[in-house]
Motif scaffolding. Structure first.
Motif, PDB file in Angstrom:
ATOM      1  N   VAL A  36      -7.099  -0.278 -10.505  1.00  0.00           N
ATOM      2  CA  VAL A  36      -5.721  -0.059 -11.499  1.00  0.00           C
ATOM      3  C   VAL A  36      -4.626   0.326 -10.349  1.00  0.00           C
ATOM      4  N   LYS A  37      -5.515   1.490  -9.214  1.00  0.00           N
ATOM      5  CA  LYS A  37      -4.486   2.093  -8.022  1.00  0.00           C
ATOM      6  C   LYS A  37      -5.516   1.659  -6.348  1.00  0.00           C
ATOM      7  N   THR A  38      -4.755   1.172  -5.813  1.00  0.00           N
ATOM      8  CA  THR A  38      -5.143   0.269  -4.656  1.00  0.00           C
ATOM      9  C   THR A  38      -4.378   0.999  -3.740  1.00  0.00           C
ATOM     10  N   PRO A  39      -4.935   1.296  -2.514  1.00  0.00           N
ATOM     11  CA  PRO A  39      -4.493   1.907  -1.309  1.00  0.00           C
ATOM     12  C   PRO A  39      -2.707   1.292  -1.080  1.00  0.00           C
ATOM     13  N   GLY A  40      -1.501   1.069  -0.717  1.00  0.00           N
ATOM     14  CA  GLY A  40      -0.280   0.678  -0.812  1.00  0.00           C
ATOM     15  C   GLY A  40       0.836   1.782   0.397  1.00  0.00           C
ATOM     16  N   SER A  41       0.105   2.104   1.090  1.00  0.00           N
ATOM     17  CA  SER A  41       0.447   3.190   2.051  1.00  0.00           C
ATOM     18  C   SER A  41       1.564   1.769   3.154  1.00  0.00           C
ATOM     19  N   ASP A  42       0.946   1.452   3.333  1.00  0.00           N
ATOM     20  CA  ASP A  42       1.706   0.307   4.653  1.00  0.00           C
ATOM     21  C   ASP A  42       1.668  -1.055   3.753  1.00  0.00           C
ATOM     22  N   ALA A  43       1.905  -2.358   4.698  1.00  0.00           N
ATOM     23  CA  ALA A  43       2.483  -3.513   4.330  1.00  0.00           C
ATOM     24  C   ALA A  43       1.156  -3.996   4.344  1.00  0.00           C
ATOM     25  N   ASN A  44      -0.082  -3.578   5.812  1.00  0.00           N
ATOM     26  CA  ASN A  44      -0.963  -3.983   5.867  1.00  0.00           C
ATOM     27  C   ASN A  44      -2.234  -3.433   4.674  1.00  0.00           C
ATOM     28  N   SER A  45      -1.999  -2.553   4.683  1.00  0.00           N
ATOM     29  CA  SER A  45      -3.272  -1.643   3.438  1.00  0.00           C
ATOM     30  C   SER A  45      -2.660  -2.669   2.313  1.00  0.00           C
ATOM     31  N   ARG A  46      -1.730  -2.756   2.232  1.00  0.00           N
ATOM     32  CA  ARG A  46      -1.794  -3.597   0.917  1.00  0.00           C
ATOM     33  C   ARG A  46      -1.944  -5.016   0.568  1.00  0.00           C
ATOM     34  N   LYS A  47      -2.157  -5.579   2.113  1.00  0.00           N
ATOM     35  CA  LYS A  47      -2.895  -6.956   2.985  1.00  0.00           C
ATOM     36  C   LYS A  47      -4.225  -7.103   2.329  1.00  0.00           C
ATOM     37  N   ILE A  48      -4.925  -6.316   2.998  1.00  0.00           N
ATOM     38  CA  ILE A  48      -6.495  -5.641   3.292  1.00  0.00           C
ATOM     39  C   ILE A  48      -6.839  -5.256   1.463  1.00  0.00           C
ATOM     40  N   ALA A  49      -5.975  -4.574   0.764  1.00  0.00           N
ATOM     41  CA  ALA A  49      -6.676  -4.740  -0.840  1.00  0.00           C
ATOM     42  C   ALA A  49      -6.515  -5.710  -1.396  1.00  0.00           C
ATOM     43  N   ALA A  50      -5.508  -6.346  -1.564  1.00  0.00           N
ATOM     44  CA  ALA A  50      -4.874  -7.354  -2.502  1.00  0.00           C
ATOM     45  C   ALA A  50      -6.542  -8.563  -1.789  1.00  0.00           C
ATOM     46  N   GLY A  51      -6.844  -8.941  -0.434  1.00  0.00           N
ATOM     47  CA  GLY A  51      -7.749  -9.989  -0.314  1.00  0.00           C
ATOM     48  C   GLY A  51      -9.448  -8.957  -1.056  1.00  0.00           C
ATOM     49  N   ALA A  52      -9.497  -8.338  -0.272  1.00  0.00           N
ATOM     50  CA  ALA A  52     -10.770  -6.700  -0.730  1.00  0.00           C
ATOM     51  C   ALA A  52     -11.274  -6.508  -2.310  1.00  0.00           C
ATOM     52  N   VAL A  74      -9.658   9.406  -9.735  1.00  0.00           N
ATOM     53  CA  VAL A  74      -9.357   8.849  -8.349  1.00  0.00           C
ATOM     54  C   VAL A  74     -10.031   8.996  -7.610  1.00  0.00           C
ATOM     55  N   ALA A  75     -10.354   7.938  -6.390  1.00  0.00           N
ATOM     56  CA  ALA A  75     -10.672   8.242  -5.352  1.00  0.00           C
ATOM     57  C   ALA A  75      -9.734   8.257  -3.659  1.00  0.00           C
ATOM     58  N   GLY A  76      -9.871   9.567  -2.958  1.00  0.00           N
ATOM     59  CA  GLY A  76      -8.374   9.256  -1.763  1.00  0.00           C
ATOM     60  C   GLY A  76      -9.662   9.353  -1.327  1.00  0.00           C
ATOM     61  N   THR A  77      -8.279   7.958  -0.415  1.00  0.00           N
ATOM     62  CA  THR A  77      -8.884   7.248   1.338  1.00  0.00           C
ATOM     63  C   THR A  77      -7.699   7.470   2.015  1.00  0.00           C
ATOM     64  N   GLN A  78      -8.698   7.128   3.626  1.00  0.00           N
ATOM     65  CA  GLN A  78      -6.871   7.568   4.413  1.00  0.00           C
ATOM     66  C   GLN A  78      -5.777   6.938   3.955  1.00  0.00           C
ATOM     67  N   TYR A  79      -5.568   5.831   3.438  1.00  0.00           N
ATOM     68  CA  TYR A  79      -5.027   4.898   3.634  1.00  0.00           C
ATOM     69  C   TYR A  79      -3.792   5.177   2.401  1.00  0.00           C
ATOM     70  N   GLY A  80      -4.504   5.797   1.395  1.00  0.00           N
ATOM     71  CA  GLY A  80      -4.374   5.563  -0.515  1.00  0.00           C
ATOM     72  C   GLY A  80      -5.285   5.909  -1.426  1.00  0.00           C
ATOM     73  N   ASP A  81      -4.881   6.490  -2.457  1.00  0.00           N
ATOM     74  CA  ASP A  81      -6.141   6.348  -4.058  1.00  0.00           C
ATOM     75  C   ASP A  81      -6.597   5.285  -4.058  1.00  0.00           C
ATOM     76  N   VAL A  82      -7.249   5.013  -4.754  1.00  0.00           N
ATOM     77  CA  VAL A  82      -8.500   4.091  -5.442  1.00  0.00           C
ATOM     78  C   VAL A  82      -8.884   4.257  -6.798  1.00  0.00           C
ATOM     79  N   GLN A  83      -8.486   3.667  -7.675  1.00  0.00           N
ATOM     80  CA  GLN A  83      -8.837   3.651  -9.075  1.00  0.00           C
ATOM     81  C   GLN A  83      -9.311   2.930 -10.159  1.00  0.00           C
ATOM     82  N   VAL A  84     -10.756   3.108 -10.647  1.00  0.00           N
ATOM     83  CA  VAL A  84     -11.534   1.991 -10.944  1.00  0.00           C
ATOM     84  C   VAL A  84     -11.301   1.933 -12.354  1.00  0.00           C
ATOM     85  N   ARG A  85     -11.369   1.190 -13.062  1.00  0.00           N
ATOM     86  CA  ARG A  85     -11.560   0.803 -14.926  1.00  0.00           C
ATOM     87  C   ARG A  85     -12.202   0.079 -14.951  1.00  0.00           C
TER      88      ARG A  85
END
Length: 438
Positions: free
Chosen positions: A236-252, A211-222
């Protein structure tokens, strides 16, 4: 005295006999079932299979994957397997927190089911517009495959020895030999003269990064790795602390997944507008690669000496001579006359520099080094004491990463407006170069 008519007596006797017979027929004999009655008559019970036949019910065996949580609800996949192959897939749980989630699942799940059967693995694409549902489906699908074991291991009465992919003298000339041990025996219906199906080290495996911590939440790759190559990547884990973080993760994240497979390494670019998510992804990706081990390290029963890259008389004329020892042994199934594949000093390695403190926070650089050259640089720690520091680092660090690779040294310029961050980066970069011996 009146005489009774003989016909009347006969009719009464017949009626009494018929009543007695009817009563006997309605009685159930003790201990006899419908199936038992059929057996007594010599007919086999319906839907029975001969004892010890090993017959699988029509439709094959089913394996239920683990539940995979998503932002909009859990996903759980059930596979139907027959003869070591996926013959059917369905989602027994799908996101349903709201009408939109149900609508998305309704359209995407049939596509995912079909993709799982076609791919015979969890290496399938996410469905456009259904990223979270797709990622949950893939995780549950992978767990079902893990429970079922390697697909293709057929069962039968005879056994044959199955060599691993690329074993011994059959290893391809590329950099990804398979398991040379041939120690995984598949079972076949023949007398053992025909080889069965064996997975070897060329089999598909799933490797979960840290798990790699970021300012907006954890990221974990499989990663999904097969034959020493990355065949699939997912977060399997992406930043989801707020709606904008989730939107950015969904695109990236889909772009990062694709880049990881294309690069076959963690040397990938950050996605514009998703710097923190990208950096977390890359760190977790690198840890997964570290756990998977260097590609090409085949294992087997015989050993051949594999010279290190550039060792001895084969050292190139460049500035990175080998150590001349040729002491990195690769293993192959041959008798030792053929050299195995060894990682040598030319293998890709990750080198983490020391943490460099600055007025606004720490900086730490990690280098990817291959063949004595810097092939990638990233800052795993950047100043983040306040919003302005984070903004400055987000603009400066990509430029510093690029400059480090271009210069192949720590002799790089500071970025205008980011003097403290740049100076910390350069100090950590130099310590990484010192550790790598560059």
């Amino acid at each position: 005295m009146k005489r009774k008519h003989p016909l009347r007596r006969t009719m009464i006797a017949v009626a009494g006999t018929a009543s007695a017979v009817a009563l006997l027929l309605t009685l159930k004999q003790p201990g006899t079932t419908v199936a038992g009655a059929a057996s007594q008559a010599g007919a086999p019970p319906a839907n029975s299979a001969p004892a010890g036949s090993g017959a699988v019910p029509a439709g094959g065996a089913t394996v239920l994957g683990d539940e995979a949580d998503t932002q909009f609800g859990p996903v759980q996949v059930e596979l139907t397997l027959s003869g070591g192959r996926i013959t059917g897939a369905r989602a027994v749980k799908v996101p349903s927190t709201d009408a939109n989630s149900r609508k998305i699942a309704e359209s995407s799940v049939p596509q995912l089911n079909q993709a799982a059967v076609d791919a015979q693995s969890a290496d399938i694409d996410t469905v456009s517009g259904a990223t979270y549902t797709s990622q949950g489906y893939i995780r549950s699908l992978q767990s079902a495959l893990d429970k079922a074991g390697a697909a293709g291991a057929g069962e039968g009465t005879g056994q044959g020895s199955a060599p691993g992919a690329g074993s011994g003298a059959d290893a391809p000339d590329g950099d990804v030999p398979g398991d040379g041990s041939g120690d995984v025996s598949g079972e076949g219906s023949g007398d053992g003269s025909d080889p069965g199906q064996g997975s070897g080290s060329g089999a598909t495996e799933s490797v979960l990064g840290d798990v790699a911590g970021t300012q907006y939440g954890d990221v974990q790759v499989r990663l999904t790795v097969s034959g020493g190559r990355i065949t699939g990547a997912e977060a399997v884990k992406t930043p989801g602390s707020d709606a904008n973080s989730r939107k950015i993760a969904a695109g990236a994240v889909p772009k990062l997944n694709q880049a990881a497979v294309a690069a076959q390494s963690a040397d990938i670019d950050t996605v514009s507008g998703a710097t923190y998510t990208s950096q977390g992804y890359i760190r977790s990706l690198q840890s997964a690669l570290d756990k998977a081990g260097p590609a090409g390290a085949g294992e087997g029963t015989g050993q051949g000496s594999a010279p290190g890259a550039g060792s001895g008389a084969d050292a190139p004329d460049g500035d990175v001579p080998g150590d001349g020892s040729g002491d990195v042994s690769g293993e192959g199934s041959g008798d030792g006359s053929d050299p195995g594949q060894g990682s040598g000093s030319g293998a890709t390695e990750s080198v983490l520099g020391d943490v460099a403190g600055t007025q606004y926070g720490d900086v730490q650089v990690r280098l990817t080094v291959s063949g004595g050259r810097i092939t990638g640089a990233e800052a795993v720690k950047t100043p983040g004491s306040d919003a302005n520091s984070r903004k400055i680092a987000a603009g400066a660090v990509p430029k510093l990463n690029q400059a480090a690779v271009a210069a192949q040294s720590a002799d790089i310029d500071t970025v205008s407006g980011a003097t403290y961050t740049s100076q910390g980066y350069i100090r950590s970069l130099q310590s990484a170069l010192d550790k790598a011996g560059l």
